[in-house]
Design a protein around this motif. Structure first.
Motif, short mmCIF file in Angstrom:
data_model
loop_
_atom_site.label_atom_id
_atom_site.label_comp_id
_atom_site.label_asym_id
_atom_site.label_seq_id
_atom_site.Cartn_x
_atom_site.Cartn_y
_atom_site.Cartn_z
N GLU A 169 0.87 -1.17 0.00
CA GLU A 169 0.00 0.00 0.00
C GLU A 169 0.91 1.23 0.00
OE1 GLU A 169 -3.88 1.47 2.45
OE2 GLU A 169 -2.22 0.62 3.61
N VAL A 170 0.73 2.11 -0.98
CA VAL A 170 1.62 3.27 -1.13
C VAL A 170 0.85 4.57 -0.99
CG1 VAL A 170 3.29 2.03 -2.58
CG2 VAL A 170 1.41 3.29 -3.65
N GLN A 171 1.56 5.59 -0.49
CA GLN A 171 1.05 6.95 -0.43
C GLN A 171 2.18 7.88 -0.85
OE1 GLN A 171 1.12 5.39 2.94
NE2 GLN A 171 -0.69 4.24 2.38
N MET A 172 1.82 8.94 -1.56
CA MET A 172 2.80 9.97 -1.93
C MET A 172 2.32 11.29 -1.34
SD MET A 172 3.92 11.37 -5.72
CE MET A 172 4.96 9.98 -6.14
N TYR A 173 3.28 12.02 -0.71
CA TYR A 173 2.97 13.29 -0.06
C TYR A 173 3.84 14.40 -0.65
CZ TYR A 173 0.85 10.29 3.47
OH TYR A 173 0.06 9.36 4.11
N ASN A 174 3.31 15.63 -0.60
CA ASN A 174 4.12 16.78 -1.02
C ASN A 174 4.89 17.33 0.19
OD1 ASN A 174 2.28 18.42 0.38
ND2 ASN A 174 1.21 19.06 -1.48
N GLU A 175 5.61 18.42 -0.02
CA GLU A 175 6.43 18.99 1.06
C GLU A 175 5.59 19.57 2.19
OE1 GLU A 175 10.58 20.43 -0.43
OE2 GLU A 175 9.08 21.07 -1.91
N ASP A 176 4.30 19.81 1.95
CA ASP A 176 3.39 20.27 3.00
C ASP A 176 2.69 19.09 3.69
OD1 ASP A 176 3.95 22.97 2.48
OD2 ASP A 176 2.41 23.06 0.91
N SER A 177 3.15 17.88 3.41
CA SER A 177 2.58 16.64 3.96
C SER A 177 1.14 16.41 3.52
CB SER A 177 2.70 16.61 5.49
OG SER A 177 4.06 16.56 5.85
N LYS A 178 0.76 16.97 2.38
CA LYS A 178 -0.58 16.71 1.82
C LYS A 178 -0.49 15.50 0.89
CE LYS A 178 -2.23 21.41 2.17
NZ LYS A 178 -2.66 22.62 1.47
N LEU A 179 -1.53 14.66 0.99
CA LEU A 179 -1.58 13.44 0.20
C LEU A 179 -1.80 13.75 -1.27
CD1 LEU A 179 -1.57 10.32 0.36
CD2 LEU A 179 -4.06 10.45 0.68
N ILE A 180 -0.88 13.30 -2.12
CA ILE A 180 -0.95 13.51 -3.57
C ILE A 180 -1.68 12.35 -4.24
CG2 ILE A 180 0.43 13.60 -5.68
CD1 ILE A 180 2.64 14.94 -3.92
#
Length: 149
Positions: free
Chosen positions: A124-135
């Protein structure tokens, strides 16, 4: 002293311009964290939306797969073998995209192991931006193994 994961990065079967891993942040038997910064000079930005480029979803999926599947697979196999002749291939992906990634953005991928058996790795994968928002988020699976050992 921060642990180095260079041995994993050196085993990746990719190179520029198709390498989407800059740094391994953490890894163990059940998870991996890594990051990548999308250079504004990458060729796909020239044609993926004229005058307003964003990173294609297939590239975001590839970044998640390289960090979340391949790096974790190398780590798991590398504990038991020399990894002289390993093979890797993605077998399925189910991704949901929530935010765009602009040229120059740094992303962080977090992957949690669902299972690794019979050479099939599923995470299970998640990608986040530098503001820790889920992309984006999803489930990726692939086949990874060592040939002729």
């Amino acid at each position: 002293m921060k642990e180095t994961y260079d041995w994993i990065l050196n085993k990746l079967p990719y190179s520029d311009p198709f390498l989407f891993v800059h740094e391994m942040l953490d890894i163990n038997d059940t998870m991996v964290k890594g990051s990548y910064r999308f250079s504004p000079k990458l060729d796909f930005y020239q044609g993926h939306f004229k005058n307003d480029p964003i990173t294609p979803g297939v590239i975001l999926t590839e970044c998640c797969a390289q960090i979340g599947l391949v790096c974790l697979g190398i780590y798991l196999l590398g504990q038991k073998t020399k990894l002289e002749n390993f093979t890797i291939g993605m077998s399925s992906s189910q991704m949901e995209f929530l935010l765009p990634v602009l040229p120059g953005e740094r992303v962080r991928v977090v992957s949690n192991l669902i299972y690794f058996r019979f050479q099939k790795l599923k995470c299970e994968v998640q990608m986040y931006n530098e503001d820790s928002k889920l992309i984006c988020k999803g489930v990726l699976a692939g086949m990874i193994g060592v040939a002729n050992e």
